[in-house]
Motif scaffolding. Structure first.
Motif, PDB file in Angstrom:
ATOM      1  N   GLU A  46       0.664  -1.065   0.030  1.00 47.61           N
ATOM      2  CA  GLU A  46       0.145  -0.073   0.067  1.00 47.61           C
ATOM      3  C   GLU A  46       0.868   1.105  -0.079  1.00 47.61           C
ATOM      4  OE1 GLU A  46      -3.532   1.961   2.854  1.00 47.61           O
ATOM      5  OE2 GLU A  46      -2.110   0.400   3.548  1.00 47.61           O
ATOM      6  N   GLU A  48       0.873   5.755  -1.010  1.00 46.89           N
ATOM      7  CA  GLU A  48       0.111   6.921  -1.425  1.00 46.89           C
ATOM      8  C   GLU A  48       0.969   7.822  -2.173  1.00 46.89           C
ATOM      9  OE1 GLU A  48      -3.259   7.608   2.065  1.00 46.89           O
ATOM     10  OE2 GLU A  48      -1.163   8.743   2.365  1.00 46.89           O
ATOM     11  N   TYR A  50       1.973  11.841  -3.724  1.00 46.33           N
ATOM     12  CA  TYR A  50       1.910  13.281  -3.265  1.00 46.33           C
ATOM     13  C   TYR A  50       2.927  14.017  -4.445  1.00 46.33           C
ATOM     14  CZ  TYR A  50      -0.172  11.716   1.094  1.00 46.33           C
ATOM     15  OH  TYR A  50      -1.199  11.382   2.119  1.00 46.33           O
ATOM     16  N   SER A  58       0.310  17.811  -0.045  1.00 49.84           N
ATOM     17  CA  SER A  58       1.556  17.483  -0.078  1.00 49.84           C
ATOM     18  C   SER A  58       2.409  18.467   0.943  1.00 49.84           C
ATOM     19  CB  SER A  58       2.344  17.765  -1.326  1.00 49.84           C
ATOM     20  OG  SER A  58       3.619  17.576  -1.442  1.00 49.84           O
ATOM     21  N   ASN A  91       9.082   8.097   2.674  1.00 53.92           N
ATOM     22  CA  ASN A  91       8.421   8.480   1.206  1.00 53.92           C
ATOM     23  C   ASN A  91       9.731   8.048   0.267  1.00 53.92           C
ATOM     24  OD1 ASN A  91       6.001  10.483   1.737  1.00 53.92           O
ATOM     25  ND2 ASN A  91       7.452  10.366   3.316  1.00 53.92           N
ATOM     26  N   ARG A 106       2.737   2.902   2.772  1.00 53.58           N
ATOM     27  CA  ARG A 106       1.820   3.050   3.971  1.00 53.58           C
ATOM     28  C   ARG A 106       1.958   1.530   4.602  1.00 53.58           C
ATOM     29  NH1 ARG A 106      -1.540   6.269   5.394  1.00 53.58           N
ATOM     30  NH2 ARG A 106      -2.653   4.538   6.496  1.00 53.58           N
ATOM     31  N   THR A 176      -7.618   1.527  -6.038  1.00 52.62           N
ATOM     32  CA  THR A 176      -7.231   2.880  -5.703  1.00 52.62           C
ATOM     33  C   THR A 176      -8.467   3.364  -4.949  1.00 52.62           C
ATOM     34  OG1 THR A 176      -8.475   3.634  -7.705  1.00 52.62           O
ATOM     35  CG2 THR A 176      -6.106   3.175  -7.764  1.00 52.62           C
ATOM     36  N   ARG A 179      -6.903   9.083  -0.116  1.00 50.98           N
ATOM     37  CA  ARG A 179      -5.608   9.066   0.844  1.00 50.98           C
ATOM     38  C   ARG A 179      -6.044   9.122   2.259  1.00 50.98           C
ATOM     39  NH1 ARG A 179      -1.989  13.755  -2.371  1.00 50.98           N
ATOM     40  NH2 ARG A 179      -3.817  14.690  -1.902  1.00 50.98           N
ATOM     41  N   TRP A 191      -5.605   8.854  -4.666  1.00 56.81           N
ATOM     42  CA  TRP A 191      -4.147   8.643  -5.028  1.00 56.81           C
ATOM     43  C   TRP A 191      -3.448   7.833  -3.917  1.00 56.81           C
ATOM     44  CZ3 TRP A 191      -2.030  14.234  -6.366  1.00 56.81           C
ATOM     45  CH2 TRP A 191      -2.496  14.420  -7.493  1.00 56.81           C
ATOM     46  N   ARG A 192      -4.379   6.842  -3.355  1.00 58.51           N
ATOM     47  CA  ARG A 192      -3.857   5.605  -2.358  1.00 58.51           C
ATOM     48  C   ARG A 192      -4.038   4.450  -3.212  1.00 58.51           C
ATOM     49  NH1 ARG A 192      -6.339   2.175   1.510  1.00 58.51           N
ATOM     50  NH2 ARG A 192      -8.212   3.400   1.225  1.00 58.51           N
ATOM     51  N   TYR A 204      -8.645   2.242   6.122  1.00 57.40           N
ATOM     52  CA  TYR A 204      -8.921   3.649   5.740  1.00 57.40           C
ATOM     53  C   TYR A 204      -9.510   4.342   6.842  1.00 57.40           C
ATOM     54  CZ  TYR A 204     -10.672   7.811   3.315  1.00 57.40           C
ATOM     55  OH  TYR A 204     -11.120   9.029   3.174  1.00 57.40           O
TER      56      TYR A 204
END
Length: 222
Positions: A46, A48, A50, A58, A91, A106, A176, A179, A191-192, A204
């Motif tokens: 998983e 995400e 940015y 972000s 990240n 994640r 998907t 986020r 965008w996850r 979630y």
């Protein structure tokens, strides 16, 4: 994935792409940290995305700062930050140097160094279940032993203690959704990305808008 086996790393060109291309392509890849206590490896399930200064969610939305400077570095760097006064998050930097963008890691499955990851994550006498070892960005960092000193590490350098291996991408349908914990203009962005059916994927949680405290009697808020 033993130490004697030669495993290919992702190269810089992999990360020198838009974050929305890199993020789903990271699923199934393996993050390896060779630290003082030993090796732990996590297969990503998983992530995400940015998208830098154009993304309200972000860290780079308001421009470059000392905290987010790594996001502007060469693609493939590791951006580590502290959040909520207690957790590290990791990240991987994307897009060309000088243009901010990153993918938050994640969750994942610990595929090497399970005993070490379990020891790091266990508090008290009851050991953490394997599916929970790296289920969530803070837990993933604890399991891997990632802390702020690793900010700026080069994940595509074979000599780096923190690296990203090719792994086995595409091992499951990619889903998907929005986020986690992102409020405001960036909240509805799907965008996850996660691998369908993976038990290590985190739950979630929608962001809870902060309520402004009412002004005290006789006080005028600016």
């Amino acid at each position: 994935m033993g130490r004697g086996r030669r495993v290919s790393l992702l190269d810089r060109s992999f990360f020198d792409r838009p974050v929305l291309d890199v993020a789903p392509d990271l699923l199934g890849r393996v993050v390896v940290h060779d630290g003082p206590q030993g090796r732990v490896a996590v297969r990503l399930t998983e992530v995400e995305a940015y998208d830098g200064e154009q993304d309200p969610g972000s860290h780079a939305f308001r421009g470059r700062t000392r905290r987010n400077a790594t996001m502007y570095g060469p693609p493939g760097l590791v951006y580590v930050y502290f959040t909520y006064g207690m957790h590290w998050c990791m990240n991987l930097v994307c897009r060309p140097e000088g243009v901010a963008g990153a993918v938050l890691l994640r969750a994942g499955e610990v595929v090497e160094g399970v005993d070490l990851a379990t020891a790091r994550r266990t508090r008290g006498e009851v050991p953490v279940r394997p599916r929970e070892l790296a289920r969530g960005p803070a837990r993933l960092c604890v399991a891997l032993g990632v802390v702020g000193a690793l900010d700026g590490s080069d994940a595509v350098d074979p000599a780096s203690p923190l690296r990203v291996q090719e792994g086995a991408p595409g091992a499951g349908a990619v889903r998907t959704g929005p986020r986690v914990g992102v409020a405001g203009a960036g909240a509805p962005t799907p965008w996850r990305y996660w691998l369908d059916g993976e038990p290590t994927v985190s739950a979630y949680r929608a962001a809870v808008p902060r309520r402004r405290r009412p002004a005290a009697p006789g006080r005028i808020d600016p």
